[in-house]
Design a protein around this motif. Structure first.
Motif, short mmCIF file in Angstrom:
data_model
loop_
_atom_site.label_atom_id
_atom_site.label_comp_id
_atom_site.label_asym_id
_atom_site.label_seq_id
_atom_site.Cartn_x
_atom_site.Cartn_y
_atom_site.Cartn_z
N ALA A 250 8.01 8.60 10.52
CA ALA A 250 6.67 8.65 9.92
C ALA A 250 6.38 7.37 9.14
N LEU A 251 7.39 6.86 8.43
CA LEU A 251 7.21 5.60 7.72
C LEU A 251 6.92 4.45 8.70
N ALA A 252 7.70 4.42 9.78
CA ALA A 252 7.50 3.37 10.78
C ALA A 252 6.11 3.47 11.40
N ALA A 253 5.69 4.69 11.71
CA ALA A 253 4.38 4.87 12.32
C ALA A 253 3.26 4.46 11.38
N ALA A 254 3.48 4.64 10.08
CA ALA A 254 2.44 4.33 9.11
C ALA A 254 2.30 2.83 8.85
N PHE A 255 3.38 2.08 9.01
CA PHE A 255 3.36 0.69 8.57
C PHE A 255 3.65 -0.35 9.66
N ILE A 256 4.09 0.08 10.85
CA ILE A 256 4.46 -0.88 11.90
C ILE A 256 3.64 -0.59 13.15
#
Length: 271
Positions: A250-256
């Motif tokens: 979820a972090l990766a999807a939000a920022f990358i």
């Protein structure tokens, strides 16, 4: 100084006024186990069947968890007398035995947790954390009262024999694993298939009739509530590694920004 061991999972289930909710602990990390122990959940399952856990890492996790008001079950990789002996001597009080398909399987698991003449457990209490190195009074005589045994129903064969498995003296509870159950029914990866759900519900009904607790693995919240409504006394509703995987994704999807690295649209995996 004489010591007293805490209540077993079976005793906790008997004393509870509601179903107990728990999670898998699969990372092999004592630190992660301690974080999970302080979550407020009722119970944890430290897994050694599909997770990188040996005796030393399990011991470290037991020690990390011991300061928290949570029940801990441990699942060995196989229903093996020698391995169960080692787990019990390690101080594990609550066992979840996988792939118990027949009455004979259940009886073998019970025998492994009992000293002779009731069973075949090897005697080594003076050397073992189980008895706190003989600091628990009368451990040999009372050892069976300090242990709870839950057996896993995870095949069509086991479902057909569930009533007889529940009747085995020394089996305190059953736990249904829909993933392997679905696979055994020719429905690999289809844990929500109506036939699989019906098989799980059959086990829950059989347990209620037998007067023994039954649990089920259900990461889907709606499915978990469905099984609780159908008689489940305890559920596993998540896993440490799954929470970390989905949270980091979820972090990766939000920022990358998304990127495709191969012709088939998947990213390469490094080993």
């Amino acid at each position: 100084m004489p010591l007293r061991l805490g209540p077993t999972f079976a005793e906790a289930l008997a004393a509870a006024d509601r179903p107990l909710a728990g999670m898998w602990v699969c990372s092999g990390s004592a630190l992660v186990a301690e974080i999970c122990a302080g979550s407020g959940l009722d119970w944890l399952l430290v897994d050694a069947e599909h997770s990188p856990n040996g005796l030393e890492s399990i011991l470290a996790q037991l020690q990390a968890i011991s300061g928290y008001p949570v029940q801990t079950l441990v699942r060995p990789p196989v229903n093996d007398t020698v391995l169960i002996k080692q787990y019990l001597d390690l101080g594990i009080q609550n066992l979840l035995i996988p792939m118990v398909n027949t009455v004979a399987d259940a009886e073998a698991a019970v025998a492994a947790t009992r000293y002779p003449p009731e069973g075949v457990r090897g005697v080594g209490s003076a050397l073992a954390r189980a008895a706190r190195w003989n600091r628990v009074p009368d451990y040999l005589a009372r050892a069976s009262t300090t242990i709870s045994l839950t057996v896993q129903i995870e095949s069509a064969t086991a479902v057909d024999a569930v009533e007889d498995i529940l009747a085995v003296d020394g089996v305190d509870a059953i736990f249904v694993g829909p993933s392997d159950l679905a696979a055994s029914m020719g429905l690999l990866g289809q844990q929500e298939h109506p036939d699989v759900r019906a098989a799980v519900e059959r086990c829950l009904v059989a347990a209620v009739r037998a007067g023994k607790p039954a649990g089920v693995n259900a990461f889907n919240a709606d499915t978990a509530r469905h099984y609780l409504d159908h008689g489940a006394s305890f559920v596993l509703v998540g896993a440490d590694v799954a929470l970390l995987a989905r949270g980091s994704e979820a972090l990766a999807a939000a920022f990358i920004p998304p990127a495709v690295d191969s012709a088939d649209g998947t990213s390469p995996v490094s080993y």
